[in-house]
Design an enzyme around this catalytic site. Sequence first.
Site, short mmCIF file in Angstrom:
data_model
loop_
_atom_site.label_atom_id
_atom_site.label_comp_id
_atom_site.label_asym_id
_atom_site.label_seq_id
_atom_site.Cartn_x
_atom_site.Cartn_y
_atom_site.Cartn_z
N ASP A 1 5.40 2.15 5.28
CA ASP A 1 5.64 1.74 3.61
C ASP A 1 6.85 1.05 3.58
OD1 ASP A 1 4.29 1.36 1.29
OD2 ASP A 1 5.35 3.00 0.52
N ARG B 1 7.25 -0.92 -6.85
CA ARG B 1 7.78 -1.74 -7.63
C ARG B 1 8.96 -1.23 -8.45
NH1 ARG B 1 1.93 -1.39 -10.18
NH2 ARG B 1 1.53 -0.85 -8.19
N ASP C 1 6.02 7.47 2.18
CA ASP C 1 5.56 7.45 0.91
C ASP C 1 4.59 8.83 0.79
OD1 ASP C 1 4.90 7.12 -1.81
OD2 ASP C 1 3.67 5.26 -1.41
N LYS D 1 -0.74 11.60 -2.46
CA LYS D 1 -1.61 10.91 -1.79
C LYS D 1 -2.69 11.86 -1.21
CE LYS D 1 1.13 6.74 -0.73
NZ LYS D 1 0.11 5.80 -1.19
N LYS E 1 10.97 -3.97 0.67
CA LYS E 1 10.92 -2.76 0.18
C LYS E 1 10.97 -1.73 1.27
CE LYS E 1 6.82 0.41 -1.15
NZ LYS E 1 5.42 0.41 -1.26
N GLU F 1 5.60 3.44 -6.53
CA GLU F 1 7.14 3.58 -6.62
C GLU F 1 7.60 2.35 -6.03
OE1 GLU F 1 6.22 3.46 -2.76
OE2 GLU F 1 4.82 4.29 -4.14
N ASP G 1 2.99 7.26 -7.50
CA ASP G 1 2.56 6.76 -6.16
C ASP G 1 2.60 4.97 -6.54
OD1 ASP G 1 1.93 6.65 -3.80
OD2 ASP G 1 -0.39 6.42 -4.08
#
Length: 486
Positions: A281, A344, A263, A270, A258, A342, A340
């Site tokens: 991230d 996956r 993010d 967030k 990933k 995201e 959020d």
Amino acid sequence: MDFRTQTSSLDALSGVNADALVLVLAGDTLPVGLDASVAAAAKDAIKLGDFELKAGKTLVLPRVAGLKAPRLVLACAGKASLKSARSAVQSALSALKSGGTVHAALAFAGFDSLSEALVEQTVLAALEVSYVYRHTKPSAPAAPKLAKLSLLLGKDDAKAAKAGLARGQAIGAGIELAREAANRPPNYATPTFLAEQVKALGKSHGLKVEVLDQKAVEKLGMGSFLAVAKGSTEPLRFIVARYEGAAKTVAPVVLVGKGITFDSGGISLKPGAGMDEMKFDMGGAASVLGTLRAVAELKPKLNLVAIIAACENMPAGNAVKPGDVVTSMSGQTIEILNTDAEGRLILCDALSYAERFKPAVVVDVATLTGACVIALGGVRSGMYASDDELAGALLAAGDAALDPCWRMPLDDEYEEGLKSNFADVANVAGREGGSITAAKFLQRFASKYRWAHLDIAGTAWKSGGAKGGTGRPVGLLTHFLLSQVR
């Protein structure tokens, strides 16, 4: 750092020529047959109360009578375990970090033997101590003067030491590459930057590298990945690298990372506090990059495909919204209830892409859920696997690398919360078991091969005064890949 081996017995340490002699002790008594000058200094320090044979105790003694080395460092590991030994080595070398030591010689006493694993962890401890981030910090401390480490060993330890040194240095190089990538600020470590890093690695180590841009990703039908990326002005990159160390007929292992280089949470924004840490991230991508480096150095007889899906997750007028439905590369539709969640969404398309390699196994690596941090903290990575043998191999690899994971459940009942009235699946379920339901979401896209998922949200970086990338789980992944050589 320059790592060497040198033959020397414990009863002849006084003749070792180095700026510092480091002795790592296991057990609660001094070993029989220890060099007389070293033993006398240690006994005197214990008698004075300056040193104890207890785990974590370290002492630097200058100008010990009878020793050629001007410094003697005593470090107690307590138990004769790999974990305790690494901790003691790190403590001892940290004590020399700010001094004038350029060359240290290190010996172990009270351990059964100088194993490959012990040598590997000694190398990794030394590299951990010497690492300093300085790319965007000109005021960072100068690099430690300690530049050479000689491991003192017996005549029968040479073979184990050679293998341990090679593995330790390769994994260490991979960890450092992963840490450097993760530590770069998000305006430096963009998706394009990640692609450039993989290309450079490919050029230096003879890897096949392909970088797909947005147009190519659109052609593949990766609607889920595209949905996450479209709110950012930074162009996405889908990166594929191949290491070919076995015959073409040998099915490859595929690692999927990933690569959310920042993010914000998207429209589901967030909280501001701590949002700077969302540059980490892309820790999954960084660890896949680092593992690729380690494998390229070690040259095992296996085939490896590394896939990194990289983009930013940003709020914008054209960003994906809660309630939107997108179509993934697999053809499954996804209702996005929370932007959020995201990671996956980009991984599911990468997992579908992995099918084309007819893999022996696929492992995805992601800083996926805060729920995993709550469950396991920063000690173990969360591990999910569709296959018991695969799970066992990952657990064993983590233990061997001192980079542990913990197997989490994948019961079918956890999938209930992902049902949607408007799509084949929703991207989030309820609050309960959040790391598990995230894994269940990914499992839908990994049904055609043996698959495992590592949630490294708690282990990929540290916060507070020690803020920075850890390079985990490069060690775990490298040991796992080496275990797959047939």
